[in-house]
Scaffold this active site. Structure first.
Site, PDB file in Angstrom:
ATOM      1  N   ASN A  42       0.761  -1.274  -0.064  1.00 38.11           N
ATOM      2  CA  ASN A  42       0.014   0.251   0.178  1.00 38.11           C
ATOM      3  C   ASN A  42       0.976   1.333  -0.031  1.00 38.11           C
ATOM      4  OD1 ASN A  42      -1.751   2.146   0.527  1.00 38.11           O
ATOM      5  ND2 ASN A  42      -2.208   1.317   2.682  1.00 38.11           N
ATOM      6  N   TRP A  43       1.008   1.985  -1.094  1.00 38.11           N
ATOM      7  CA  TRP A  43       1.826   2.936  -1.222  1.00 38.11           C
ATOM      8  C   TRP A  43       1.376   4.303  -0.487  1.00 38.11           C
ATOM      9  CZ3 TRP A  43       4.265   3.271  -7.072  1.00 38.11           C
ATOM     10  CH2 TRP A  43       4.731   1.993  -7.247  1.00 38.11           C
ATOM     11  N   LYS A  44       0.057   4.189  -0.261  1.00 38.62           N
ATOM     12  CA  LYS A  44      -0.516   5.390   0.387  1.00 38.62           C
ATOM     13  C   LYS A  44      -0.373   6.890  -0.329  1.00 38.62           C
ATOM     14  CE  LYS A  44       0.258   3.420   4.959  1.00 38.62           C
ATOM     15  NZ  LYS A  44       0.191   3.139   6.497  1.00 38.62           N
ATOM     16  N   HIS A 103      -9.350   0.712   4.999  1.00 36.18           N
ATOM     17  CA  HIS A 103      -8.158   1.058   5.816  1.00 36.18           C
ATOM     18  C   HIS A 103      -8.482   1.809   6.868  1.00 36.18           C
ATOM     19  CE1 HIS A 103      -3.940   2.141   6.243  1.00 36.18           C
ATOM     20  NE2 HIS A 103      -3.844   1.080   5.758  1.00 36.18           N
ATOM     21  N   GLU A 139      -6.638   4.310   7.920  1.00 33.85           N
ATOM     22  CA  GLU A 139      -6.619   5.871   7.863  1.00 33.85           C
ATOM     23  C   GLU A 139      -7.727   6.129   7.139  1.00 33.85           C
ATOM     24  OE1 GLU A 139      -2.972   5.240   5.745  1.00 33.85           O
ATOM     25  OE2 GLU A 139      -1.876   4.683   7.736  1.00 33.85           O
ATOM     26  N   GLU A 167      -5.354  -5.588  10.577  1.00 29.83           N
ATOM     27  CA  GLU A 167      -4.408  -4.438  10.672  1.00 29.83           C
ATOM     28  C   GLU A 167      -4.602  -3.780  11.992  1.00 29.83           C
ATOM     29  OE1 GLU A 167      -2.529  -3.272   6.655  1.00 29.83           O
ATOM     30  OE2 GLU A 167      -4.130  -1.975   6.941  1.00 29.83           O
ATOM     31  N   GLY A 179       2.340   1.924  10.602  1.00 32.88           N
ATOM     32  CA  GLY A 179       3.009   2.996  10.923  1.00 32.88           C
ATOM     33  C   GLY A 179       3.935   3.331  11.944  1.00 32.88           C
ATOM     34  N   SER A 223       3.207  -2.556  10.344  1.00 27.11           N
ATOM     35  CA  SER A 223       4.914  -2.549  10.521  1.00 27.11           C
ATOM     36  C   SER A 223       5.441  -3.820   9.983  1.00 27.11           C
ATOM     37  CB  SER A 223       5.326  -2.250  11.868  1.00 27.11           C
ATOM     38  OG  SER A 223       4.670  -0.817  12.170  1.00 27.11           O
ATOM     39  N   GLY A 262       2.826  -1.304   4.446  1.00 27.79           N
ATOM     40  CA  GLY A 262       2.863   0.279   4.056  1.00 27.79           C
ATOM     41  C   GLY A 262       4.341   0.541   4.022  1.00 27.79           C
ATOM     42  N   GLY A 263       4.935   1.036   5.002  1.00 28.96           N
ATOM     43  CA  GLY A 263       6.121   1.841   4.676  1.00 28.96           C
ATOM     44  C   GLY A 263       7.247   0.871   3.936  1.00 28.96           C
TER      45      GLY A 263
HETATM   46  C1  PEP Z   1      -0.559  -0.255   6.065  1.00 25.95           C
HETATM   47  O1  PEP Z   1      -0.785   0.866   5.399  1.00 25.95           O
HETATM   48  O2  PEP Z   1      -1.618  -1.096   5.514  1.00 25.95           O
HETATM   49  C2  PEP Z   1       0.345  -0.342   6.741  1.00 25.95           C
HETATM   50  C3  PEP Z   1       0.200  -1.716   7.221  1.00 25.95           C
HETATM   51  O3  PEP Z   1       1.338   0.144   6.837  1.00 25.95           O
HETATM   52  P1  PEP Z   1       2.750   0.032   7.767  1.00 25.95           P
HETATM   53  O4  PEP Z   1       3.335  -1.175   7.105  1.00 25.95           O
HETATM   54  O5  PEP Z   1       3.562   1.060   7.525  1.00 25.95           O
HETATM   55  O6  PEP Z   1       2.330  -0.100   9.272  1.00 25.95           O
END
Ligand code: PEP
Length: 256
Positions: A9-11, A97, A99, A169, A175, A215, A236-237
């Site tokens: 997920n590039w957000k 999600h 967010e 999640e 994040g 994470s 994500g990151g």
């Molecule tokens: C996500 O955005 O779905 C996510 C899991 O982010 P991160 O890996 O950065 O925690």
């Protein structure tokens, strides 16, 4: 055998030139060493879907978007429809999600409408659920996740469920650099399968791909992905660099 998936997920990251570069780097790595056990999905921002779609056209990579609106079309300034993301090359869409739940006040009802619309448009869905830290500390994880699954999937048939992947999640792990332990994640994944059996159809839970997100990094991926009920990761990151995302894909190859 359930499908194994590593999704990125590039957000709200990457301009078009940056997106092309990242997709090319990843495509090259996967061409050299194609994953045998998992499907890899990348979810760039809307603006980069078309260009990334071109880059990955002849590769095994699949393309997803990060959201859609719940109506087919109309006077909804600034929104993006299921048909629009499809025409830009997406075959998957992330829905619910945390967010989006937090910053855009998406609730179970809007999430359910989006899931139904995505399925009507023959998109595959990555449906995200997860509890906040406060909820976990109050021992409410199963109530919250159970409720999200129940209402998010309201009216979904066993046949439709085949096109839905669930991503557990925990909000406190997204994040933050603080991942759930493999045991914590495994417990909730197994619980989600039980909920699916109870809500949708007996024994359907064991057929659904359930990803862990929060994470995930090259250093912790193997331990998480080795759990029997964890079928992959939503990253994500660590998906913003081809190197670290590729290492997570490799961790999956090792333990799936
Ligand atoms: C996500 O955005 O779905 C996510 C899991 O982010 P991160 O890996 O950065 O925690």
């Amino acid at each position: 055998m359930r499908k194994k998936i590593i999704a990125g997920n590039w957000k709200m990251h990457k301009t078009n030139p940056e997106a092309i570069r990242l997709a090319e780097q990843l495509r090259k790595k996967l061409e050299k060493n194609p994953p045998q056990k998992s499907k890899v999905i990348i979810c760039p921002p809307f603006t980069a879907l078309s260009v990334v779609s071109e880059v990955i056209k002849y590769s095994s990579l699949e393309l997803g978007a990060q959201n859609i609106f719940w109506e087919e079309e109309g006077a909804y300034t600034g929104e993006i429809s299921a048909k629009m993301i499809k025409s830009a090359g997406a075959r998957w869409v992330i829905i619910g999600h945390s967010e989006r739940r937090k910053y855009f006040k998406e609730d179970e009802n809007t999430i359910n409408k989006k899931i139904r619309l995505a399925l009507q448009n023959k998109l595959k869905v990555i449906f995200c659920v997860g509890e906040t830290l406060e909820e976990r500390e109050q021992n409410l994880t199963k109530d919250i996740v159970g409720n999200q699954v129940e209402w998010g999937l309201k009216g979904i048939t066993p046949a439709e469920l085949k096109n839905i992947v669930i991503a557990y999640e925990p909000v406190w792990a997204i994040g933050t650099g603080k991942n759930a332990t493999p045991e914590q994640a495994e417990e909730v994944h197994a619980f989600i399968r039980d909920i699916l059996d109870a809500l949708i159809e007996d024994n359907v839970g064991e057929t659904v791909t359930i990803l862990y997100g929060g994470s995930v990094k090259p250093e912790n991926a193997e331990g998480l992905l080795a759990q029997p009920d964890i079928d992959g990761a939503l990253v994500g990151g660590a998906c913003l660099k081809a190197d670290s995302f590729y290492k997570i894909i490799q961790a999956g190859e090792k333990v799936f």
